[in-house]
Design a protein around this motif. Structure first.
Motif, PDB file in Angstrom:
ATOM      1  N   LEU A 149       1.007  -1.104   0.045  1.00 42.70           N
ATOM      2  CA  LEU A 149       0.027  -0.148  -0.146  1.00 42.70           C
ATOM      3  C   LEU A 149       0.916   1.358   0.148  1.00 42.70           C
ATOM      4  O   LEU A 149       0.682   2.113  -0.795  1.00 42.70           O
ATOM      5  CB  LEU A 149      -0.888  -0.081   1.486  1.00 42.70           C
ATOM      6  CG  LEU A 149      -1.865   1.234   1.359  1.00 42.70           C
ATOM      7  CD1 LEU A 149      -2.842   1.198   0.102  1.00 42.70           C
ATOM      8  CD2 LEU A 149      -2.527   1.189   2.586  1.00 42.70           C
ATOM      9  N   LYS A 150       1.839   1.184   0.852  1.00 46.62           N
ATOM     10  CA  LYS A 150       2.795   2.405   0.799  1.00 46.62           C
ATOM     11  C   LYS A 150       3.456   2.685  -0.403  1.00 46.62           C
ATOM     12  O   LYS A 150       3.547   3.788  -0.920  1.00 46.62           O
ATOM     13  CB  LYS A 150       3.877   2.255   1.789  1.00 46.62           C
ATOM     14  CG  LYS A 150       3.188   2.489   3.361  1.00 46.62           C
ATOM     15  CD  LYS A 150       4.233   2.254   4.404  1.00 46.62           C
ATOM     16  CE  LYS A 150       3.514   2.438   5.718  1.00 46.62           C
ATOM     17  NZ  LYS A 150       4.469   2.202   6.761  1.00 46.62           N
ATOM     18  N   LEU A 151       3.872   1.676  -1.275  1.00 40.51           N
ATOM     19  CA  LEU A 151       4.292   1.829  -2.575  1.00 40.51           C
ATOM     20  C   LEU A 151       3.358   2.184  -3.278  1.00 40.51           C
ATOM     21  O   LEU A 151       3.916   3.313  -4.409  1.00 40.51           O
ATOM     22  CB  LEU A 151       4.860   0.410  -3.149  1.00 40.51           C
ATOM     23  CG  LEU A 151       6.316  -0.091  -2.530  1.00 40.51           C
ATOM     24  CD1 LEU A 151       6.455  -1.277  -2.823  1.00 40.51           C
ATOM     25  CD2 LEU A 151       7.324   0.842  -3.074  1.00 40.51           C
ATOM     26  N   LEU A 152       2.326   1.928  -3.606  1.00 41.31           N
ATOM     27  CA  LEU A 152       1.093   2.459  -4.487  1.00 41.31           C
ATOM     28  C   LEU A 152       0.989   3.785  -3.813  1.00 41.31           C
ATOM     29  O   LEU A 152       0.783   4.740  -4.818  1.00 41.31           O
ATOM     30  CB  LEU A 152      -0.299   1.773  -4.064  1.00 41.31           C
ATOM     31  CG  LEU A 152      -0.377   0.258  -4.694  1.00 41.31           C
ATOM     32  CD1 LEU A 152      -1.598  -0.333  -4.080  1.00 41.31           C
ATOM     33  CD2 LEU A 152      -0.320   0.340  -6.301  1.00 41.31           C
ATOM     34  N   LEU A 153       1.153   4.268  -2.779  1.00 45.79           N
ATOM     35  CA  LEU A 153       0.863   5.774  -2.291  1.00 45.79           C
ATOM     36  C   LEU A 153       1.857   6.676  -2.575  1.00 45.79           C
ATOM     37  O   LEU A 153       1.893   7.811  -2.323  1.00 45.79           O
ATOM     38  CB  LEU A 153       0.413   5.692  -0.726  1.00 45.79           C
ATOM     39  CG  LEU A 153      -0.957   5.293  -0.242  1.00 45.79           C
ATOM     40  CD1 LEU A 153      -1.126   4.816   1.251  1.00 45.79           C
ATOM     41  CD2 LEU A 153      -1.974   5.976  -0.805  1.00 45.79           C
ATOM     42  N   SER A 154       3.037   5.907  -2.732  1.00 43.69           N
ATOM     43  CA  SER A 154       4.179   6.862  -3.044  1.00 43.69           C
ATOM     44  C   SER A 154       4.361   7.381  -4.359  1.00 43.69           C
ATOM     45  O   SER A 154       5.180   8.286  -4.815  1.00 43.69           O
ATOM     46  CB  SER A 154       5.469   5.954  -2.847  1.00 43.69           C
ATOM     47  OG  SER A 154       5.815   4.905  -4.028  1.00 43.69           O
ATOM     48  N   VAL A 155       3.402   6.791  -5.405  1.00 41.54           N
ATOM     49  CA  VAL A 155       3.170   7.471  -6.787  1.00 41.54           C
ATOM     50  C   VAL A 155       1.698   8.046  -6.820  1.00 41.54           C
ATOM     51  O   VAL A 155       1.091   7.985  -7.933  1.00 41.54           O
ATOM     52  CB  VAL A 155       3.365   6.402  -7.788  1.00 41.54           C
ATOM     53  CG1 VAL A 155       5.211   6.334  -7.715  1.00 41.54           C
ATOM     54  CG2 VAL A 155       2.629   5.157  -7.551  1.00 41.54           C
ATOM     55  N   HIS A 156       1.011   8.254  -5.561  1.00 43.02           N
ATOM     56  CA  HIS A 156      -0.244   8.835  -5.577  1.00 43.02           C
ATOM     57  C   HIS A 156      -0.456  10.141  -4.988  1.00 43.02           C
ATOM     58  O   HIS A 156       0.017  10.654  -3.968  1.00 43.02           O
ATOM     59  CB  HIS A 156      -1.133   7.828  -4.690  1.00 43.02           C
ATOM     60  CG  HIS A 156      -2.350   8.091  -4.649  1.00 43.02           C
ATOM     61  ND1 HIS A 156      -2.996   7.484  -5.905  1.00 43.02           N
ATOM     62  CD2 HIS A 156      -3.478   8.629  -4.189  1.00 43.02           C
ATOM     63  CE1 HIS A 156      -4.514   7.578  -5.644  1.00 43.02           C
ATOM     64  NE2 HIS A 156      -4.540   8.400  -4.853  1.00 43.02           N
ATOM     65  N   ALA A 178      -0.445   8.090   4.536  1.00 45.62           N
ATOM     66  CA  ALA A 178       1.060   8.441   4.122  1.00 45.62           C
ATOM     67  C   ALA A 178       1.870   7.192   3.407  1.00 45.62           C
ATOM     68  O   ALA A 178       1.386   6.069   3.309  1.00 45.62           O
ATOM     69  CB  ALA A 178       1.666   8.712   5.386  1.00 45.62           C
ATOM     70  N   CYS A 179       3.041   7.606   2.862  1.00 43.27           N
ATOM     71  CA  CYS A 179       3.611   6.534   2.228  1.00 43.27           C
ATOM     72  C   CYS A 179       5.160   6.379   2.951  1.00 43.27           C
ATOM     73  O   CYS A 179       5.932   5.698   2.503  1.00 43.27           O
ATOM     74  CB  CYS A 179       3.786   6.816   0.696  1.00 43.27           C
ATOM     75  SG  CYS A 179       4.807   8.319   0.371  1.00 43.27           S
ATOM     76  N   LYS A 180       5.265   6.950   4.170  1.00 42.37           N
ATOM     77  CA  LYS A 180       6.631   6.876   4.621  1.00 42.37           C
ATOM     78  C   LYS A 180       6.943   5.313   4.776  1.00 42.37           C
ATOM     79  O   LYS A 180       6.058   4.498   5.236  1.00 42.37           O
ATOM     80  CB  LYS A 180       6.707   7.293   6.026  1.00 42.37           C
ATOM     81  CG  LYS A 180       6.723   8.739   5.893  1.00 42.37           C
ATOM     82  CD  LYS A 180       6.679   9.802   7.187  1.00 42.37           C
ATOM     83  CE  LYS A 180       6.732  10.900   6.982  1.00 42.37           C
ATOM     84  NZ  LYS A 180       6.456  11.746   8.427  1.00 42.37           N
ATOM     85  N   PRO A 181       8.334   4.922   4.666  1.00 44.08           N
ATOM     86  CA  PRO A 181       9.500   5.843   4.656  1.00 44.08           C
ATOM     87  C   PRO A 181       9.739   6.111   2.990  1.00 44.08           C
ATOM     88  O   PRO A 181      10.854   6.475   2.821  1.00 44.08           O
ATOM     89  CB  PRO A 181      10.634   4.760   5.121  1.00 44.08           C
ATOM     90  CG  PRO A 181      10.056   3.423   4.774  1.00 44.08           C
ATOM     91  CD  PRO A 181       8.422   3.452   4.673  1.00 44.08           C
ATOM     92  N   PHE A 182       8.893   5.789   2.194  1.00 48.84           N
ATOM     93  CA  PHE A 182       9.094   5.928   0.793  1.00 48.84           C
ATOM     94  C   PHE A 182       8.746   7.660   0.403  1.00 48.84           C
ATOM     95  O   PHE A 182       8.269   7.956   1.004  1.00 48.84           O
ATOM     96  CB  PHE A 182       8.308   4.990  -0.252  1.00 48.84           C
ATOM     97  CG  PHE A 182       8.391   3.781   0.205  1.00 48.84           C
ATOM     98  CD1 PHE A 182       9.450   2.970  -0.095  1.00 48.84           C
ATOM     99  CD2 PHE A 182       7.110   3.198   0.658  1.00 48.84           C
ATOM    100  CE1 PHE A 182       9.390   1.590   0.030  1.00 48.84           C
ATOM    101  CE2 PHE A 182       7.458   1.525   1.111  1.00 48.84           C
ATOM    102  CZ  PHE A 182       8.441   0.940   0.962  1.00 48.84           C
ATOM    103  N   GLU A 183       9.760   7.877  -0.333  1.00 50.66           N
ATOM    104  CA  GLU A 183       9.583   9.241  -1.122  1.00 50.66           C
ATOM    105  C   GLU A 183       8.341   9.185  -1.944  1.00 50.66           C
ATOM    106  O   GLU A 183       8.146   8.410  -2.945  1.00 50.66           O
ATOM    107  CB  GLU A 183      10.937   9.692  -1.886  1.00 50.66           C
ATOM    108  CG  GLU A 183      10.898  11.080  -2.441  1.00 50.66           C
ATOM    109  CD  GLU A 183      12.153  11.425  -3.355  1.00 50.66           C
ATOM    110  OE1 GLU A 183      12.071  12.514  -3.842  1.00 50.66           O
ATOM    111  OE2 GLU A 183      12.980  10.541  -3.324  1.00 50.66           O
ATOM    112  N   ARG A 184       7.618  10.189  -2.081  1.00 55.69           N
ATOM    113  CA  ARG A 184       6.320  10.270  -2.883  1.00 55.69           C
ATOM    114  C   ARG A 184       6.978  11.208  -4.428  1.00 55.69           C
ATOM    115  O   ARG A 184       7.619  11.997  -4.304  1.00 55.69           O
ATOM    116  CB  ARG A 184       5.333  11.256  -2.610  1.00 55.69           C
ATOM    117  CG  ARG A 184       4.063  11.292  -3.227  1.00 55.69           C
ATOM    118  CD  ARG A 184       2.783  11.842  -2.520  1.00 55.69           C
ATOM    119  NE  ARG A 184       2.273  10.640  -1.738  1.00 55.69           N
ATOM    120  CZ  ARG A 184       1.800  10.695  -0.505  1.00 55.69           C
ATOM    121  NH1 ARG A 184       1.795  11.510  -0.019  1.00 55.69           N
ATOM    122  NH2 ARG A 184       1.101   9.632  -0.119  1.00 55.69           N
ATOM    123  N   VAL A 185       6.788  10.333  -5.389  1.00 52.52           N
ATOM    124  CA  VAL A 185       7.077  10.811  -6.753  1.00 52.52           C
ATOM    125  C   VAL A 185       5.961  10.893  -7.719  1.00 52.52           C
ATOM    126  O   VAL A 185       5.154   9.835  -7.804  1.00 52.52           O
ATOM    127  CB  VAL A 185       8.179   9.778  -7.453  1.00 52.52           C
ATOM    128  CG1 VAL A 185       8.610  10.419  -8.836  1.00 52.52           C
ATOM    129  CG2 VAL A 185       9.428   9.631  -6.443  1.00 52.52           C
TER     130      VAL A 185
END
Ligand code: SF4
Ligand code: SF4
Length: 218
Positions: free
Chosen positions: A91-98, A125-132
């Motif tokens: 889910l966090k990976l999906l949110l990192s590009v959302h 939130a998508c932590k610890p990933f950066e949002r792109v």
């Protein structure tokens, strides 16, 4: 033929040939998912969203429930620590590009991403990933609807439902990797007229990625 299996210590029945995801959902056992359609056979499952992990006795690691066919006597666990950890990461990976901007999104309060984030207790939130995020924010080339790539989870449902309503699909994935988006082949006025009366892709989208422009949403 009907098959008997155990899911979360419950005995459930499933149709032979169905997926573990389908069997659990139809028995009222929720497994987070975004890309599944009831008509999907396990062999055709896109396994795109990587959310529907479960543990199954006899499998060394958690597996995508949409891609495994039920077997008589199978034992499934849908809520183990390992399963939840994988689901939260997916889910966090999906949110990192959302682009999370629910207040201004037509899917607000009817969005599968929101529901899954609530179920997993993660928030959006998508932590610890950066949002792109992708550019442009909106693709308005279609005469009838707008496509918001930063709300799209690339579940492929729109691409799969379109040919169920037209002699040929008007939609397809375009580009690759991070740049992957939903594109359309045919935007002539005849196709657009079809889209106005059809709306299958808009209605089946689990997020607010497809918005009918004439309805004034978005
Ligand atoms: S698609 Fe869902 S999570 Fe994304 S902005 Fe819209 S309501 Fe929020
Ligand atoms: S537009 Fe909607 S239905 Fe189509 S791939 Fe994106 S999220 Fe899925």
């Amino acid at each position: 033929m009907t098959i008997t299996l155990t899911a979360d210590d419950r005995t459930i029945q499933a149709r032979e040939g169905s997926s573990v995801l389908s069997a659990c959902l139809l028995a009222g056992i929720y497994i987070p998912h975004l890309c599944w359609l009831e008509a999907d056979a396990p062999a055709d499952a896109p396994a795109a969203c990587r959310l529907c992990f479960v543990e199954i006795d006899g499998f060394r690691e958690p597996v995508a429930a949409c891609a495994v066919t039920v077997e008589n006597g199978m034992t499934i666990r849908t809520g183990t620590e390992a399963v939840r950890s994988l689901q939260k990461t997916a889910l966090k990976l999906l949110l990192s590009v959302h682009r999370v901007d629910c207040k201004h999104c037509p899917a607000n309060k009817a969005c599968q991403l929101q529901n899954i984030a609530k179920f997993l207790g993660t928030g959006l939130a998508c932590k610890p990933f950066e949002r792109v995020l992708k550019e442009p924010e909106v693709d308005s080339r279609h005469p009838v609807w707008d496509y918001y790539p930063n709300r799209c989870v690339l579940c492929g449902i729109c691409v799969r439902v379109c040919p169920q309503h037209h002699p040929h699909s008007l939609l397809s994935f375009a580009r690759r990797g991070f740049e992957t988006v939903v594109g359309y082949f045919d935007v002539d006025p005849v196709a657009a007229a079809d889209c106005v009366s059809c709306r299958a892709c808009l209605e089946s989208c689990p997020t607010g990625a497809l918005v009918q422009r004439t309805a004034g949403k978005g």
